[in-house]
Design a protein around this motif. Structure first.
Motif, PDB file in Angstrom:
ATOM      1  N   LEU A  17      10.074  11.442  -5.817  1.00 32.14           N
ATOM      2  CA  LEU A  17       9.056  11.643  -4.770  1.00 32.14           C
ATOM      3  C   LEU A  17       8.484  10.019  -4.772  1.00 32.14           C
ATOM      4  CD1 LEU A  17       7.438  13.012  -2.612  1.00 32.14           C
ATOM      5  CD2 LEU A  17       5.707  13.142  -4.424  1.00 32.14           C
ATOM      6  N   ILE A  18       8.248   9.457  -5.770  1.00 31.97           N
ATOM      7  CA  ILE A  18       7.584   8.090  -5.641  1.00 31.97           C
ATOM      8  C   ILE A  18       8.639   6.881  -5.018  1.00 31.97           C
ATOM      9  CG2 ILE A  18       6.702   6.128  -7.053  1.00 31.97           C
ATOM     10  CD1 ILE A  18       5.057   8.441  -8.714  1.00 31.97           C
ATOM     11  N   ALA A  19       9.726   7.139  -5.677  1.00 30.65           N
ATOM     12  CA  ALA A  19      10.813   6.174  -5.052  1.00 30.65           C
ATOM     13  C   ALA A  19      11.083   6.404  -3.526  1.00 30.65           C
ATOM     14  CB  ALA A  19      12.219   6.599  -6.039  1.00 30.65           C
ATOM     15  N   GLY A  20      11.140   7.730  -3.026  1.00 30.28           N
ATOM     16  CA  GLY A  20      11.156   7.876  -1.877  1.00 30.28           C
ATOM     17  C   GLY A  20      10.001   7.304  -0.994  1.00 30.28           C
ATOM     18  N   LEU A  21       8.536   7.419  -1.525  1.00 27.16           N
ATOM     19  CA  LEU A  21       7.614   7.158  -0.772  1.00 27.16           C
ATOM     20  C   LEU A  21       7.521   5.509  -0.914  1.00 27.16           C
ATOM     21  CD1 LEU A  21       5.067   9.519  -1.672  1.00 27.16           C
ATOM     22  CD2 LEU A  21       6.019   9.485   0.347  1.00 27.16           C
ATOM     23  N   SER A  22       7.955   4.862  -1.780  1.00 30.13           N
ATOM     24  CA  SER A  22       8.257   3.360  -1.856  1.00 30.13           C
ATOM     25  C   SER A  22       9.136   2.865  -0.742  1.00 30.13           C
ATOM     26  CB  SER A  22       8.618   2.958  -3.211  1.00 30.13           C
ATOM     27  OG  SER A  22       7.989   3.183  -4.150  1.00 30.13           O
ATOM     28  N   VAL A  23       9.943   3.435  -0.506  1.00 29.25           N
ATOM     29  CA  VAL A  23      11.079   3.065   0.444  1.00 29.25           C
ATOM     30  C   VAL A  23      10.323   3.383   1.745  1.00 29.25           C
ATOM     31  CG1 VAL A  23      13.183   3.761   1.522  1.00 29.25           C
ATOM     32  CG2 VAL A  23      13.044   3.290  -0.682  1.00 29.25           C
ATOM     33  N   TYR A  24       9.779   4.499   2.237  1.00 26.55           N
ATOM     34  CA  TYR A  24       8.943   4.680   3.349  1.00 26.55           C
ATOM     35  C   TYR A  24       7.727   3.570   3.450  1.00 26.55           C
ATOM     36  CZ  TYR A  24       6.366   7.224   6.905  1.00 26.55           C
ATOM     37  OH  TYR A  24       5.724   7.416   7.888  1.00 26.55           O
ATOM     38  N   GLY A  35       3.931   3.368  -2.595  1.00 28.80           N
ATOM     39  CA  GLY A  35       4.596   4.523  -2.988  1.00 28.80           C
ATOM     40  C   GLY A  35       3.784   5.307  -4.263  1.00 28.80           C
ATOM     41  N   ALA A  36       3.111   4.638  -5.048  1.00 24.98           N
ATOM     42  CA  ALA A  36       2.334   5.054  -5.979  1.00 24.98           C
ATOM     43  C   ALA A  36       1.440   6.207  -5.659  1.00 24.98           C
ATOM     44  CB  ALA A  36       1.973   4.034  -7.125  1.00 24.98           C
ATOM     45  N   LEU A  37       1.267   6.081  -4.170  1.00 26.08           N
ATOM     46  CA  LEU A  37       0.182   7.126  -3.864  1.00 26.08           C
ATOM     47  C   LEU A  37       0.744   8.616  -4.013  1.00 26.08           C
ATOM     48  CD1 LEU A  37      -1.056   5.288  -0.723  1.00 26.08           C
ATOM     49  CD2 LEU A  37      -2.545   6.043  -2.648  1.00 26.08           C
ATOM     50  N   GLY A  38       2.002   8.827  -4.228  1.00 22.91           N
ATOM     51  CA  GLY A  38       2.712   9.777  -4.384  1.00 22.91           C
ATOM     52  C   GLY A  38       2.312  10.666  -5.686  1.00 22.91           C
ATOM     53  N   LEU A  39       1.598   9.830  -6.472  1.00 21.08           N
ATOM     54  CA  LEU A  39       1.003  10.816  -7.690  1.00 21.08           C
ATOM     55  C   LEU A  39      -0.145  11.568  -7.228  1.00 21.08           C
ATOM     56  CD1 LEU A  39       0.758   7.717 -10.192  1.00 21.08           C
ATOM     57  CD2 LEU A  39       2.444   9.677 -10.359  1.00 21.08           C
ATOM     58  N   PHE A  40      -0.609  11.325  -5.945  1.00 23.93           N
ATOM     59  CA  PHE A  40      -1.865  12.143  -5.602  1.00 23.93           C
ATOM     60  C   PHE A  40      -1.250  13.334  -4.661  1.00 23.93           C
ATOM     61  CE2 PHE A  40      -4.019   8.025  -6.226  1.00 23.93           C
ATOM     62  CZ  PHE A  40      -4.789   8.436  -7.058  1.00 23.93           C
ATOM     63  N   SER A  41       0.162  13.494  -4.469  1.00 23.09           N
ATOM     64  CA  SER A  41       0.881  14.419  -4.019  1.00 23.09           C
ATOM     65  C   SER A  41       0.767  14.359  -2.236  1.00 23.09           C
ATOM     66  CB  SER A  41       0.308  15.912  -4.558  1.00 23.09           C
ATOM     67  OG  SER A  41       1.558  17.011  -3.937  1.00 23.09           O
ATOM     68  N   LEU A  43      -2.085  14.318  -0.718  1.00 22.70           N
ATOM     69  CA  LEU A  43      -3.088  13.649  -0.095  1.00 22.70           C
ATOM     70  C   LEU A  43      -2.614  11.907  -0.007  1.00 22.70           C
ATOM     71  CD1 LEU A  43      -5.879  12.701   0.796  1.00 22.70           C
ATOM     72  CD2 LEU A  43      -6.616  12.573  -1.702  1.00 22.70           C
ATOM     73  N   GLY A  44      -1.725  11.567  -1.047  1.00 27.85           N
ATOM     74  CA  GLY A  44      -0.835  10.319  -1.119  1.00 27.85           C
ATOM     75  C   GLY A  44      -0.020   9.945   0.186  1.00 27.85           C
ATOM     76  N   MET A  45       0.753  11.360   0.568  1.00 27.62           N
ATOM     77  CA  MET A  45       1.746  11.188   1.521  1.00 27.62           C
ATOM     78  C   MET A  45       0.738  11.160   2.874  1.00 27.62           C
ATOM     79  SD  MET A  45       4.792  13.790   0.747  1.00 27.62           S
ATOM     80  CE  MET A  45       3.780  14.875  -0.341  1.00 27.62           C
ATOM     81  N   LEU A  46      -0.211  11.719   3.044  1.00 28.22           N
ATOM     82  CA  LEU A  46      -1.175  11.620   4.336  1.00 28.22           C
ATOM     83  C   LEU A  46      -1.551  10.194   4.423  1.00 28.22           C
ATOM     84  CD1 LEU A  46      -2.339  13.207   6.630  1.00 28.22           C
ATOM     85  CD2 LEU A  46      -4.362  13.627   5.160  1.00 28.22           C
ATOM     86  N   VAL A  47      -1.930   9.647   3.497  1.00 31.35           N
ATOM     87  CA  VAL A  47      -2.557   8.198   3.496  1.00 31.35           C
ATOM     88  C   VAL A  47      -1.357   7.174   3.853  1.00 31.35           C
ATOM     89  CG1 VAL A  47      -3.183   6.215   2.101  1.00 31.35           C
ATOM     90  CG2 VAL A  47      -4.301   8.575   1.626  1.00 31.35           C
ATOM     91  N   LEU A  48      -0.131   7.722   3.421  1.00 32.29           N
ATOM     92  CA  LEU A  48       1.148   6.537   3.910  1.00 32.29           C
ATOM     93  C   LEU A  48       1.254   7.062   5.554  1.00 32.29           C
ATOM     94  CD1 LEU A  48       3.573   6.794   0.959  1.00 32.29           C
ATOM     95  CD2 LEU A  48       2.502   4.862   1.846  1.00 32.29           C
ATOM     96  N   LEU A  51      -1.189   5.079   7.496  1.00 36.36           N
ATOM     97  CA  LEU A  51      -0.955   3.373   7.645  1.00 36.36           C
ATOM     98  C   LEU A  51      -0.666   2.912   8.882  1.00 36.36           C
ATOM     99  CD1 LEU A  51      -0.013   2.592   3.732  1.00 36.36           C
ATOM    100  CD2 LEU A  51      -2.307   2.224   4.708  1.00 36.36           C
ATOM    101  N   PRO A  52      -1.011   1.934   9.386  1.00 39.75           N
ATOM    102  CA  PRO A  52      -0.388   1.281  10.649  1.00 39.75           C
ATOM    103  C   PRO A  52       0.841   0.528  10.116  1.00 39.75           C
ATOM    104  CG  PRO A  52      -2.098  -0.206   9.726  1.00 39.75           C
ATOM    105  CD  PRO A  52      -2.252   1.130   8.884  1.00 39.75           C
ATOM    106  N   LYS A  53       1.935   0.510  11.242  1.00 40.41           N
ATOM    107  CA  LYS A  53       3.185  -0.123  10.980  1.00 40.41           C
ATOM    108  C   LYS A  53       2.929  -1.752  10.922  1.00 40.41           C
ATOM    109  CE  LYS A  53       6.271   3.175  13.193  1.00 40.41           C
ATOM    110  NZ  LYS A  53       7.080   3.115  14.528  1.00 40.41           N
ATOM    111  N   LYS A  54       3.438  -2.549  10.317  1.00 40.71           N
ATOM    112  CA  LYS A  54       3.485  -4.105  10.258  1.00 40.71           C
ATOM    113  C   LYS A  54       4.597  -4.716  10.373  1.00 40.71           C
ATOM    114  CE  LYS A  54      -0.710  -4.449   7.571  1.00 40.71           C
ATOM    115  NZ  LYS A  54      -1.725  -5.384   7.810  1.00 40.71           N
ATOM    116  N   CYS A  55       4.592  -5.667  11.258  1.00 32.85           N
ATOM    117  CA  CYS A  55       5.627  -6.625  11.533  1.00 32.85           C
ATOM    118  C   CYS A  55       6.373  -7.187  10.270  1.00 32.85           C
ATOM    119  CB  CYS A  55       5.311  -7.464  12.573  1.00 32.85           C
ATOM    120  SG  CYS A  55       6.877  -8.865  13.068  1.00 32.85           S
ATOM    121  N   PHE A  56       7.679  -7.029  10.217  1.00 33.21           N
ATOM    122  CA  PHE A  56       8.380  -7.676   9.198  1.00 33.21           C
ATOM    123  C   PHE A  56       8.282  -9.200   9.004  1.00 33.21           C
ATOM    124  CE2 PHE A  56      11.034  -3.696   9.285  1.00 33.21           C
ATOM    125  CZ  PHE A  56      10.526  -3.026   8.232  1.00 33.21           C
ATOM    126  N   ASN A  57       8.265  -9.822  10.213  1.00 36.34           N
ATOM    127  CA  ASN A  57       8.481 -11.503  10.525  1.00 36.34           C
ATOM    128  C   ASN A  57       6.838 -11.770  10.358  1.00 36.34           C
ATOM    129  OD1 ASN A  57      11.141 -11.532  11.043  1.00 36.34           O
ATOM    130  ND2 ASN A  57      10.640 -11.055  13.152  1.00 36.34           N
TER     131      ASN A  57
END
Length: 76
Positions: A17-24, A35-41, A43-48, A51-57
């Motif tokens: 779960l944490i690995a998948g949320l890190s990729v997300y 992705g460590a927010l996955g420890l909060f089940s 609630l952590g997924m909701l926070v992710l 979060l706003p999208k950020k430009c890679f550049n």
């Protein structure tokens, strides 16, 4: 499952779960440490998700299909 196998299965599930949320988080332009927010089940997924999208550049916040600052395509 009970005993050692149940505990091991739970640890493996939490790790996946944490690995998948890190990729997300990386996909949305944030640090994979979010992705460590996955420890909060849930609630952590909701926070992710919130979060706003950020430009890679240029790391600017993106609203729409392209970055207003540099014109790069938005993360999925």
């Amino acid at each position: 499952m009970h005993g050692v196998t149940g505990g091991l299965a739970s640890l493996v599930g939490i790790g996946l779960l944490i690995a998948g949320l890190s990729v997300y988080a990386r996909m949305r332009g944030h640090s994979p440490w979010f992705g460590a927010l996955g420890l909060f089940s849930c609630l952590g997924m909701l926070v992710l998700v919130l979060l706003p999208k950020k430009c890679f550049n240029c790391k600017a916040t993106i609203k729409g299909p392209t970055c207003a600052a540099c014109g790069a395509p938005a993360p999925p």
